[in-house]
Design a protein around this motif. Structure first.
Motif, PDB file in Angstrom:
ATOM      1  N   LEU A 178      -0.083  -2.574 -17.790  1.00 23.54           N
ATOM      2  CA  LEU A 178       0.195  -3.947 -17.367  1.00 23.54           C
ATOM      3  C   LEU A 178       0.622  -3.984 -15.897  1.00 23.54           C
ATOM      4  N   LEU A 179       1.403  -2.998 -15.492  1.00 22.80           N
ATOM      5  CA  LEU A 179       1.825  -2.956 -14.090  1.00 22.80           C
ATOM      6  C   LEU A 179       0.627  -2.659 -13.169  1.00 22.80           C
ATOM      7  N   CYS A 180      -0.229  -1.780 -13.615  1.00 23.62           N
ATOM      8  CA  CYS A 180      -1.452  -1.501 -12.832  1.00 23.62           C
ATOM      9  C   CYS A 180      -2.241  -2.784 -12.608  1.00 23.62           C
ATOM     10  N   SER A 181      -2.331  -3.587 -13.663  1.00 23.47           N
ATOM     11  CA  SER A 181      -3.110  -4.813 -13.543  1.00 23.47           C
ATOM     12  C   SER A 181      -2.465  -5.771 -12.543  1.00 23.47           C
ATOM     13  N   VAL A 182      -1.145  -5.878 -12.576  1.00 26.31           N
ATOM     14  CA  VAL A 182      -0.441  -6.754 -11.628  1.00 26.31           C
ATOM     15  C   VAL A 182      -0.680  -6.286 -10.191  1.00 26.31           C
ATOM     16  N   LEU A 183      -0.657  -4.977  -9.987  1.00 27.21           N
ATOM     17  CA  LEU A 183      -0.727  -4.441  -8.621  1.00 27.21           C
ATOM     18  C   LEU A 183      -2.148  -4.102  -8.166  1.00 27.21           C
ATOM     19  N   GLY A 184      -3.089  -4.171  -9.106  1.00 27.39           N
ATOM     20  CA  GLY A 184      -4.459  -3.755  -8.774  1.00 27.39           C
ATOM     21  C   GLY A 184      -4.536  -2.256  -8.527  1.00 27.39           C
ATOM     22  N   PHE A 185      -3.708  -1.498  -9.216  1.00 25.32           N
ATOM     23  CA  PHE A 185      -3.644  -0.044  -9.051  1.00 25.32           C
ATOM     24  C   PHE A 185      -4.447   0.674 -10.120  1.00 25.32           C
ATOM     25  N   ARG A 186      -4.849   1.909  -9.818  1.00 26.22           N
ATOM     26  CA  ARG A 186      -5.269   2.824 -10.869  1.00 26.22           C
ATOM     27  C   ARG A 186      -4.012   3.515 -11.386  1.00 26.22           C
ATOM     28  N   ARG A 187      -4.092   4.082 -12.614  1.00 26.05           N
ATOM     29  CA  ARG A 187      -2.881   4.670 -13.217  1.00 26.05           C
ATOM     30  C   ARG A 187      -2.205   5.666 -12.279  1.00 26.05           C
ATOM     31  N   VAL A 188      -2.995   6.543 -11.666  1.00 28.32           N
ATOM     32  CA  VAL A 188      -2.427   7.611 -10.842  1.00 28.32           C
ATOM     33  C   VAL A 188      -1.643   7.048  -9.647  1.00 28.32           C
ATOM     34  N   GLU A 189      -2.031   5.884  -9.175  1.00 28.58           N
ATOM     35  CA  GLU A 189      -1.340   5.300  -8.014  1.00 28.58           C
ATOM     36  C   GLU A 189       0.095   4.891  -8.334  1.00 28.58           C
ATOM     37  N   LEU A 190       0.361   4.645  -9.625  1.00 32.18           N
ATOM     38  CA  LEU A 190       1.754   4.337  -9.985  1.00 32.18           C
ATOM     39  C   LEU A 190       2.640   5.517  -9.628  1.00 32.18           C
ATOM     40  N   TYR A 191       2.118   6.700  -9.941  1.00 33.46           N
ATOM     41  CA  TYR A 191       2.933   7.907  -9.780  1.00 33.46           C
ATOM     42  C   TYR A 191       3.164   8.291  -8.324  1.00 33.46           C
ATOM     43  N   THR A 192       2.300   7.821  -7.448  1.00 36.39           N
ATOM     44  CA  THR A 192       2.506   8.153  -6.039  1.00 36.39           C
ATOM     45  C   THR A 192       3.245   7.031  -5.319  1.00 36.39           C
ATOM     46  N   ASN A 193       3.617   5.986  -6.084  1.00 37.06           N
ATOM     47  CA  ASN A 193       4.313   4.847  -5.456  1.00 37.06           C
ATOM     48  C   ASN A 193       5.578   4.452  -6.202  1.00 37.06           C
ATOM     49  N   PHE A 194       6.184   5.415  -6.873  1.00 32.71           N
ATOM     50  CA  PHE A 194       7.333   5.110  -7.722  1.00 32.71           C
ATOM     51  C   PHE A 194       8.452   4.333  -7.019  1.00 32.71           C
ATOM     52  N   ASP A 195       8.624   4.595  -5.722  1.00 39.11           N
ATOM     53  CA  ASP A 195       9.750   3.965  -5.013  1.00 39.11           C
ATOM     54  C   ASP A 195       9.379   2.637  -4.373  1.00 39.11           C
ATOM     55  N   ARG A 196       8.135   2.247  -4.534  1.00 41.31           N
ATOM     56  CA  ARG A 196       7.702   0.987  -3.899  1.00 41.31           C
ATOM     57  C   ARG A 196       8.400  -0.187  -4.588  1.00 41.31           C
ATOM     58  N   PRO A 197       8.997  -1.097  -3.790  1.00 41.46           N
ATOM     59  CA  PRO A 197       9.631  -2.260  -4.425  1.00 41.46           C
ATOM     60  C   PRO A 197       8.582  -3.281  -4.883  1.00 41.46           C
ATOM     61  N   LEU A 198       8.915  -4.020  -5.916  1.00 45.61           N
ATOM     62  CA  LEU A 198       8.039  -5.115  -6.355  1.00 45.61           C
ATOM     63  C   LEU A 198       8.518  -6.391  -5.674  1.00 45.61           C
ATOM     64  N   ASN A 199       7.581  -7.170  -5.137  1.00 50.88           N
ATOM     65  CA  ASN A 199       8.024  -8.436  -4.545  1.00 50.88           C
ATOM     66  C   ASN A 199       8.182  -9.492  -5.643  1.00 50.88           C
ATOM     67  N   GLU A 200       8.673 -10.627  -5.239  1.00 51.43           N
ATOM     68  CA  GLU A 200       9.030 -11.691  -6.189  1.00 51.43           C
ATOM     69  C   GLU A 200       7.831 -12.078  -7.068  1.00 51.43           C
ATOM     70  N   ASN A 201       6.708 -12.275  -6.409  1.00 49.78           N
ATOM     71  CA  ASN A 201       5.498 -12.686  -7.115  1.00 49.78           C
ATOM     72  C   ASN A 201       5.037 -11.635  -8.131  1.00 49.78           C
ATOM     73  N   GLU A 202       5.044 -10.393  -7.715  1.00 46.84           N
ATOM     74  CA  GLU A 202       4.642  -9.311  -8.626  1.00 46.84           C
ATOM     75  C   GLU A 202       5.593  -9.210  -9.813  1.00 46.84           C
ATOM     76  N   ARG A 203       6.878  -9.367  -9.513  1.00 43.71           N
ATOM     77  CA  ARG A 203       7.882  -9.280 -10.586  1.00 43.71           C
ATOM     78  C   ARG A 203       7.664 -10.376 -11.627  1.00 43.71           C
ATOM     79  N   GLU A 204       7.376 -11.559 -11.129  1.00 37.58           N
ATOM     80  CA  GLU A 204       7.191 -12.700 -12.022  1.00 37.58           C
ATOM     81  C   GLU A 204       5.953 -12.479 -12.907  1.00 37.58           C
ATOM     82  N   ARG A 205       4.877 -12.041 -12.292  1.00 39.33           N
ATOM     83  CA  ARG A 205       3.659 -11.817 -13.070  1.00 39.33           C
ATOM     84  C   ARG A 205       3.856 -10.690 -14.075  1.00 39.33           C
TER      85      ARG A 205
END
Ligand code: GLN
Length: 306
Positions: A31-58
């Motif tokens: 679900l987070l990948c879909s919000v961010l337009g990421f592939r699964r592996v990109e989650l793991y290389t961006n663990f510290d990236r903050p979510l902005n307001e819009n992303e958090r809401e979605r």
């Protein structure tokens, strides 16, 4: 507090676990990948990236839907099947990995038919196509195969008729056919296969394939919430004993398949013996029950002897 990918994933998978998801972490990741337009592996290389307001809401909205039991595939709007991504809406059953086996049985049979009769056009009917996953995967297999044999003798091709009674399902299936470029090969029509008038559309198919609704009354009440409350009842319920569509298909397909044509059915894993004898009583020959990955009876295949 700043929500990073890591903290959002941690929080949401804990939450989904309390809500009964059997795969909370994976659900949260998709679900987070879909919000961010990421592939699964990109989650793991961006663990510290903050979510902005819009992303958090979605994301919160997605997690809320999942917590209510809605399947991930409906929230994402797609599901992978046989190596292709299929659009899904609540008008269609979510394609299941077991159904890929049904596709393999059909493509094996097409392959065998090509060897014995390489020139004649092969005709397949997918009865109750839903998302179109079966018909379209067969067409994609064929396209790959024909690419490999460019230099060999030409043949007259493959045509797949894909029927469904639901117009909304057919819209999804047609969109999937466009997405995967199956063109003229797959022909969709709104047909009630149980209506005797549909018999007159009989075209002499080589192979009839179906994953019909096969849940009976007793099993229906025991289905998981995600299935029972979200997937279309029309695609699931096989009337009180769950066998209604097998009876209809056993009769219908005997009339509309060519001699030595075959029927391929997906079944509930307790229906093997019942569906086998049902096909035999309708004159089908060489009836065999095939197992799935969990070694449960899952497909029944039979030959029309005449
Ligand atoms: N043929 C589709 C599938 O296998 C739909 C089946 C159904 O709706 N019963 O997923």
């Amino acid at each position: 507090m700043i929500w990073t990918l890591m903290s959002a994933l941690q929080w949401s998978s804990d939450f989904l676990k309390t809500k009964g998801s059997e795969t909370p972490r994976v659900d949260a990741e998709w679900l987070l990948c879909s919000v961010l337009g990421f592939r699964r592996v990109e989650l793991y290389t961006n663990f510290d990236r903050p979510l902005n307001e819009n992303e958090r809401e979605r994301y919160r909205n997605f997690i809320r839907r999942r917590a209510s039991g809605e399947p991930v595939a409906y929230i994402l709007g797609e599901k992978s099947f046989a190596g292709y991504d299929f659009e899904v809406t609540s008008a269609v059953l979510i394609p299941r990995p077991e159904t890929e086996l049904l596709v393999e049985h059909v493509t094996d049979a097409i392959q065998a038919r090509l060897l014995t009769d390489p020139v004649r056009q092969i005709r397949v009917l997918d009865a109750g196509t839903g998302s179109g996953c079966i018909a379209i995967s067969i067409a994609k297999w064929w396209q790959r195969k024909m690419k490999d044999r460019e230099s060999e003798s030409p043949n007259h091709g493959l045509v797949i008729d894909a029927w469904d009674i639901s117009e909304d399902a057919l819209k999804v299936a047609s969109a999937n056919a466009v997405r995967h470029g199956t063109g003229e090969m797959v022909r969709f029509s709104k047909v009630d296969m149980l209506d005797p008038a549909s018999y007159s559309r009989a075209d002499g198919w080589d192979f009839v394939v179906s994953n019909p609704p096969y849940i009976g009354d007793e099993e229906f009440s025991a289905l998981a919430v995600g299935v029972k409350d979200f997937e279309p009842r029309l695609a699931l319920w096989g009337h009180p004993d769950g066998l209604y569509f097998y009876r209809q298909l056993a009769e219908f397909a005997r009339l509309v398949t060519r001699a030595h044509g075959k029927i391929f059915l997906e079944i509930g894993y307790e229906q093997g013996d019942l569906v086998k004898s049902l096909l035999e009583s309708h004159g089908w020959a060489s009836v065999r029950v095939e197992l799935d990955y969990a070694r449960h009876p899952r497909n029944v295949i039979a030959v029309n002897p005449s």
